[in-house]
Enzyme design. Structure first.
Site, PDB file in Angstrom:
ATOM      1  N   CYS A   1       0.873  -1.175   0.000  1.00  0.00           N
ATOM      2  CA  CYS A   1       0.000   0.000   0.000  1.00  0.00           C
ATOM      3  C   CYS A   1       0.909   1.224   0.000  1.00  0.00           C
ATOM      4  O   CYS A   1       2.116   1.125   0.138  1.00  0.00           O
ATOM      5  CB  CYS A   1      -0.869   0.032   1.253  1.00  0.00           C
ATOM      6  SG  CYS A   1      -1.934  -1.387   1.438  1.00  0.00           S
TER       7      CYS A   1
ATOM      8  N   ARG B   1       1.772   1.109  -5.941  1.00  0.00           N
ATOM      9  CA  ARG B   1       1.832   0.267  -4.734  1.00  0.00           C
ATOM     10  C   ARG B   1       0.448  -0.260  -4.353  1.00  0.00           C
ATOM     11  O   ARG B   1       0.310  -1.119  -3.482  1.00  0.00           O
ATOM     12  CB  ARG B   1       2.416   1.057  -3.554  1.00  0.00           C
ATOM     13  CG  ARG B   1       3.825   1.579  -3.739  1.00  0.00           C
ATOM     14  CD  ARG B   1       4.334   2.269  -2.476  1.00  0.00           C
ATOM     15  NE  ARG B   1       4.341   1.352  -1.350  1.00  0.00           N
ATOM     16  CZ  ARG B   1       5.323   0.464  -1.144  1.00  0.00           C
ATOM     17  NH1 ARG B   1       6.342   0.405  -1.973  1.00  0.00           N
ATOM     18  NH2 ARG B   1       5.292  -0.353  -0.134  1.00  0.00           N
TER      19      ARG B   1
ATOM     20  N   TRP C   1      -3.773  -1.618  -1.305  1.00  0.00           N
ATOM     21  CA  TRP C   1      -3.789  -2.887  -2.035  1.00  0.00           C
ATOM     22  C   TRP C   1      -4.295  -3.900  -1.030  1.00  0.00           C
ATOM     23  O   TRP C   1      -3.564  -4.307  -0.117  1.00  0.00           O
ATOM     24  CB  TRP C   1      -2.394  -3.253  -2.538  1.00  0.00           C
ATOM     25  CG  TRP C   1      -2.390  -4.481  -3.388  1.00  0.00           C
ATOM     26  CD1 TRP C   1      -2.117  -5.757  -2.997  1.00  0.00           C
ATOM     27  CD2 TRP C   1      -2.720  -4.582  -4.774  1.00  0.00           C
ATOM     28  NE1 TRP C   1      -2.235  -6.622  -4.040  1.00  0.00           N
ATOM     29  CE2 TRP C   1      -2.606  -5.928  -5.146  1.00  0.00           C
ATOM     30  CE3 TRP C   1      -3.095  -3.650  -5.729  1.00  0.00           C
ATOM     31  CZ2 TRP C   1      -2.863  -6.372  -6.456  1.00  0.00           C
ATOM     32  CZ3 TRP C   1      -3.336  -4.079  -7.028  1.00  0.00           C
ATOM     33  CH2 TRP C   1      -3.229  -5.435  -7.381  1.00  0.00           C
TER      34      TRP C   1
ATOM     35  N   ASN D   1       0.721   0.076   6.100  1.00  0.00           N
ATOM     36  CA  ASN D   1       1.107  -0.806   4.994  1.00  0.00           C
ATOM     37  C   ASN D   1       1.729  -2.040   5.624  1.00  0.00           C
ATOM     38  O   ASN D   1       2.682  -1.942   6.390  1.00  0.00           O
ATOM     39  CB  ASN D   1       2.123  -0.122   4.077  1.00  0.00           C
ATOM     40  CG  ASN D   1       2.657  -1.085   3.029  1.00  0.00           C
ATOM     41  OD1 ASN D   1       1.939  -2.013   2.622  1.00  0.00           O
ATOM     42  ND2 ASN D   1       3.895  -0.908   2.619  1.00  0.00           N
ATOM     43  N   GLY D   2       1.144  -3.212   5.334  1.00  0.00           N
ATOM     44  CA  GLY D   2       1.710  -4.453   5.881  1.00  0.00           C
ATOM     45  C   GLY D   2       0.610  -5.400   6.299  1.00  0.00           C
ATOM     46  O   GLY D   2      -0.537  -5.267   5.886  1.00  0.00           O
TER      47      GLY D   2
ATOM     48  N   GLU E   1       8.354 -21.857 -17.871  1.00  0.00           N
ATOM     49  CA  GLU E   1       8.241 -20.437 -17.511  1.00  0.00           C
ATOM     50  C   GLU E   1       9.422 -19.653 -18.068  1.00  0.00           C
ATOM     51  O   GLU E   1       9.274 -18.536 -18.563  1.00  0.00           O
ATOM     52  CB  GLU E   1       8.140 -20.274 -16.001  1.00  0.00           C
ATOM     53  CG  GLU E   1       8.086 -18.842 -15.499  1.00  0.00           C
ATOM     54  CD  GLU E   1       6.956 -18.009 -16.101  1.00  0.00           C
ATOM     55  OE1 GLU E   1       6.042 -18.571 -16.744  1.00  0.00           O
ATOM     56  OE2 GLU E   1       7.004 -16.782 -15.969  1.00  0.00           O
TER      57      GLU E   1
ATOM     58  N   LYS F   1       8.966 -16.414 -20.547  1.00  0.00           N
ATOM     59  CA  LYS F   1       9.559 -15.108 -20.213  1.00  0.00           C
ATOM     60  C   LYS F   1      10.403 -14.599 -21.370  1.00  0.00           C
ATOM     61  O   LYS F   1      10.299 -13.458 -21.781  1.00  0.00           O
ATOM     62  CB  LYS F   1      10.438 -15.212 -18.945  1.00  0.00           C
ATOM     63  CG  LYS F   1       9.686 -15.228 -17.656  1.00  0.00           C
ATOM     64  CD  LYS F   1       9.091 -13.897 -17.266  1.00  0.00           C
ATOM     65  CE  LYS F   1       7.615 -13.694 -17.393  1.00  0.00           C
ATOM     66  NZ  LYS F   1       6.615 -14.644 -17.296  1.00  0.00           N
TER      67      LYS F   1
ATOM     68  N   GLU G   1       8.179 -13.659 -24.463  1.00  0.00           N
ATOM     69  CA  GLU G   1       7.232 -12.536 -24.395  1.00  0.00           C
ATOM     70  C   GLU G   1       7.930 -11.185 -24.241  1.00  0.00           C
ATOM     71  O   GLU G   1       7.315 -10.163 -24.539  1.00  0.00           O
ATOM     72  CB  GLU G   1       6.204 -12.751 -23.296  1.00  0.00           C
ATOM     73  CG  GLU G   1       6.712 -12.789 -21.888  1.00  0.00           C
ATOM     74  CD  GLU G   1       5.557 -12.925 -20.888  1.00  0.00           C
ATOM     75  OE1 GLU G   1       4.424 -12.563 -21.203  1.00  0.00           O
ATOM     76  OE2 GLU G   1       5.820 -13.419 -19.788  1.00  0.00           O
TER      77      GLU G   1
ATOM     78  N   HIS H   1      12.195 -37.516 -29.605  1.00  0.00           N
ATOM     79  CA  HIS H   1      11.022 -37.964 -30.390  1.00  0.00           C
ATOM     80  C   HIS H   1      10.652 -36.951 -31.456  1.00  0.00           C
ATOM     81  O   HIS H   1       9.494 -36.853 -31.847  1.00  0.00           O
ATOM     82  CB  HIS H   1       9.846 -38.201 -29.425  1.00  0.00           C
ATOM     83  CG  HIS H   1      10.143 -39.250 -28.404  1.00  0.00           C
ATOM     84  ND1 HIS H   1      10.236 -40.590 -28.707  1.00  0.00           N
ATOM     85  CD2 HIS H   1      10.474 -39.149 -27.092  1.00  0.00           C
ATOM     86  CE1 HIS H   1      10.540 -41.272 -27.629  1.00  0.00           C
ATOM     87  NE2 HIS H   1      10.694 -40.422 -26.618  1.00  0.00           N
TER      88      HIS H   1
ATOM     89  N   LYS I   1      -1.586  -6.874 -19.694  1.00  0.00           N
ATOM     90  CA  LYS I   1      -1.331  -7.429 -18.362  1.00  0.00           C
ATOM     91  C   LYS I   1      -2.451  -8.392 -17.965  1.00  0.00           C
ATOM     92  O   LYS I   1      -2.223  -9.382 -17.299  1.00  0.00           O
ATOM     93  CB  LYS I   1      -1.224  -6.299 -17.325  1.00  0.00           C
ATOM     94  CG  LYS I   1      -0.839  -6.779 -15.932  1.00  0.00           C
ATOM     95  CD  LYS I   1       0.502  -7.481 -15.913  1.00  0.00           C
ATOM     96  CE  LYS I   1       0.840  -8.069 -14.567  1.00  0.00           C
ATOM     97  NZ  LYS I   1       1.988  -8.994 -14.629  1.00  0.00           N
TER      98      LYS I   1
HETATM   99  C1  AGP Z   1       2.824 -13.991 -18.104  1.00  0.00           C
HETATM  100  O1  AGP Z   1       4.067 -13.293 -18.075  1.00  0.00           O
HETATM  101  C2  AGP Z   1       1.850 -13.349 -19.042  1.00  0.00           C
HETATM  102  N1  AGP Z   1       1.677 -11.980 -18.687  1.00  0.00           N
HETATM  103  C3  AGP Z   1       0.567 -14.144 -19.194  1.00  0.00           C
HETATM  104  O2  AGP Z   1       0.898 -15.412 -19.696  1.00  0.00           O
HETATM  105  C4  AGP Z   1      -0.247 -14.352 -17.900  1.00  0.00           C
HETATM  106  O3  AGP Z   1       0.435 -15.199 -17.039  1.00  0.00           O
HETATM  107  C5  AGP Z   1      -1.595 -15.003 -18.268  1.00  0.00           C
HETATM  108  O4  AGP Z   1      -2.290 -14.127 -19.124  1.00  0.00           O
HETATM  109  C6  AGP Z   1      -2.446 -15.338 -17.045  1.00  0.00           C
HETATM  110  O5  AGP Z   1      -2.719 -14.170 -16.328  1.00  0.00           O
HETATM  111  P1  AGP Z   1      -3.410 -14.312 -14.890  1.00  0.00           P
HETATM  112  O6  AGP Z   1      -2.425 -14.977 -13.996  1.00  0.00           O
HETATM  113  O7  AGP Z   1      -3.698 -12.902 -14.479  1.00  0.00           O
HETATM  114  O8  AGP Z   1      -4.645 -15.132 -15.053  1.00  0.00           O
END
Ligand code: AGP
Length: 608
Positions: A2, A27, A74, A100-101, A481, A485, A488, A504, A603
């Site tokens: 927060c 925050r 938050w 905050n905490g 993952e 990363k 993307e 395979h 996002k």
């Molecule tokens: C991950 O870096 C991406 N931004 C994307 O794959 C994300 O993880 C996915 O859209 C799921 O989002 P969520 O966790 O908010 O459901």
């Protein structure tokens, strides 16, 4: 996380506090509020939603008050409503607190205060602090706050006002950030420098378990015994944008470095001293946990990679069969669900359309749905039968980092909690695993301390466009993952495969143009994974191996290696993902790309 802002001086406090809160919205931004001292009483204005809503509600008021505190929230305890927005008042309104905490012992303190006749008006842990200060009205405000700091357990950064001490703000911290600003005849309190940087560059960073008395004449910092401590100010030369990113070039890098805090905050109050997992937010104790005969975990993107790890942990510790599904596929394959099925929906945003649709479908089929999310009161949280929150604070970078690592940790806790309640592993084994989990923040810090090692490595592969990320067992989650990363944020071709699957077909792609990243911690599949890497090297691939400290055998096979601290094999994704995040970050930066806002991505994906 927060945001807190406080002001004492000759100017209208709101003119400093409200803009300061706007600069702290990274925050938290689900509700906001301000309290000022008008004559001998405190007036407040609070609104759910972003600070714009608060500004509209203030509508030109509070222009005479020159002492005030404000907060942008938050939510961690209590939904993001006006009722739960800070500041919170204590007693009959003579005390105002912003915080905050997380107060871990808020329930017991609340019970004591209710028994003393205090009336609570919110669902937050913070309100406990306000009434505690009010209950100590026989002491100077600073001493009352010192006593509260001694009694409250957990993370807290607070700013407090009391009507009988006009022109005074008392601030304190333990585990959450707090900075003081010293101006000419005025002084400031903030969670972070961006909030007050336009007013002063003379900053005093408050240490843990210290209490600051802030007046227009300046600041005095004491320890919890009241002894004055040396708290020199330093002149900060950051510009505002740099300050919002904590001095890092990008939010993504800042959030990678916030991961130890995200793990600590997510663990807070969930591991008891006896080494048991405590998930009071889940009504799954005893018989409820034993009523399940199957588990599904559904998610998208990075959250799906957390599901990959969860499958191993839940199956290993509970012996329940676990299926994991990409959320957009789940409901179209007519899965077999009933009232004995546990469905875990993972979504950091809590708003991903595919995951929401999957969990709603599961609930309609009679399954018990647990949401794992970072946003209190998000859609998935409201839809689910129970919620396990990660506590990473807002994640601004589009690429998930700290929310992912917090998902891994909370899913481990879920697996252990179910095992504990089903009696499927011994109490001793749980204690051992809890000890290993408790070490993770420090181990991640140790890896982050070597971040420049990964920058140097990334420079070698700036122009490479063909990467494979391989793993076996639970390291498949880490490899998947790592590949996502890199894809993307650098736009490189990065494929994930189970290492044993390469022969395979995909091995046909391996040549001297390809970099193969092998995630190979010590564990049952170590030898087999190394053998798979031999196959890669035999076809001239460049290899980077993510290994456990002391793995000389693995190092001999690697063109480059990254050595990580030893942990439980099923916890290794928590450590293994960190160098892969940094490697992706530096490769993307080397390509001059915007790592916080990668092309084509959002996002939160709120469309199916
Ligand atoms: C991950 O870096 C991406 N931004 C994307 O794959 C994300 O993880 C996915 O859209 C799921 O989002 P969520 O966790 O908010 O459901």
């Amino acid at each position: 996380m927060c945001g807190i802002v406080g002001y004492v001086g000759p100017r209208p406090a709101r003119d400093i506090i409200v803009p300061g809160l706007e600069r702290l919205e990274y925050r938290g931004y689900d509700s906001a509020g301000i309290a000022v001292l008008e004559g001998d009483h405190i007036v407040t204005e609070r609104r759910a939603g972003r600070i714009e809503a608060l500004k509209g509600a203030l509508n030109g008021r509070f222009t005479d008050a020159t002492t005030g505190i404000g907060h942008t929230r938050w939510a961690t305890h209590g939904p993001p409503t006006e009722r739960n927005a800070h500041p919170h008042l204590g007693g009959k309104g003579e005390v105002a607190v912003v915080h905050n905490g997380i107060i871990e012992n808020h329930a017991s303190l609340r019970a004591e205060l209710v028994a003393e006749g205090f009336e609570f008006r919110s669902d937050t842990d913070t309100e406990v602090l306000a009434h505690l200060v009010a209950a100590l009205d026989d002491r100077p405000l600073a001493e009352a706050v010192r006593e509260v700091m001694r009694r409250a357990e957990g993370a807290l950064a607070v700013a407090v006002m009391r009507t009988d001490e006009p022109g005074v703000i008392v601030a304190a911290r333990r585990g959450s950030p707090l900075v003081l600003g010293v101006g000419d005849g005025e002084a400031f309190v903030a969670s972070d420098m961006p909030a007050i940087l336009e007013h002063t560059r003379e900053m005093v960073v408050v240490d843990d378990d210290c209490v600051a008395i802030v007046t227009a004449d300046g600041v005095i910092v004491t320890d919890l015994d009241g002894a004055v401590v040396d708290a020199p100010s330093r002149t900060v030369d950051w510009d505002l944008e740099a300050a919002e990113k904590g001095g890092f070039d990008d939010f993504m890098l800042k959030e990678i470095h916030e991961q130890p805090t995200a793990i600590r905050d997510t663990l807070r109050g969930r591991l008891d001293p006896a080494g048991r997992v405590v998930l009071d937010e889940l009504p799954l104790g005893g018989r409820a946990a034993r009523s399940f005969d199957k588990v599904f975990v559904v998610a998208c993107g990075t959250s799906y990679h957390a599901a990959m790890m969860a499958k191993y942990a839940i199956e290993r510790w509970t012996r329940l069969p676990v299926e994991i599904d990409i959320a957009s596929e789940f409901r179209y394959r007519d899965p077999v669900l009933d009232e004995h099925t546990l469905v875990v929906g993972i979504s950091q945003s809590g708003e991903t359309a595919d995951t929401l649709a999957a969990t709603r479908y599961a609930k309609a089929q009679g399954a018990f749905v647990v949401a794992v999310t970072n946003v209190v009161d998000s859609s998935i949280a409201r839809d689910a039968d129970a919620v396990l929150y990660t506590r990473s604070g807002p994640e601004i970078g589009v690429a998930a980092t700290k929310t992912f690592i917090a998902q891994l940790v909370v899913l481990q806790l879920l697996a252990l909690f179910l095992a504990q309640e089903r009696g499927s592993i011994s109490a001793g084994r749980i204690v051992g695993l809890v000890e290993a989990i408790d070490k993770l923040p420090g181990q991640v810090e140790e890896i982050l301390g070597r971040a420049n090692e990964f920058e140097a490595l990334a420079e070698k592969w700036q122009d490479v466009n063909d990467f494979f990320f391989l793993g076996r067992g639970v390291s498949c989650a880490t490899a998947a993952e790592g590949a996502l990363k890199l894809k993307e944020i650098s736009y490189a071709r990065a494929e994930y495969y189970p290492a044993g699957e390469m022969k395979h077909g995909p091995i046909a792609l391996i040549d001297d143009e390809v970099v193969v990243v092998g995630v190979i911690p010590q564990g049952d599949l170590h030898a087999k994974a190394l053998a798979n890497m031999e196959e890669m090297r035999a076809r001239d691939a460049s290899t980077l191996l993510v290994l456990t400290d002391g793995d000389t055998e693995g190092q001999e096979l690697a063109d480059h290696s990254i050595l990580l601290p030893r942990t439980e094999e099923l916890l290794s994704p928590v450590l293994g993902v960190v160098p892969l995040q940094l490697l992706s970050y530096w490769i993307a930066k080397g390509r001059g790309l915007d790592v916080d806002k990668p092309r084509n991505l959002a996002k939160t994906v709120t469309v199916e």
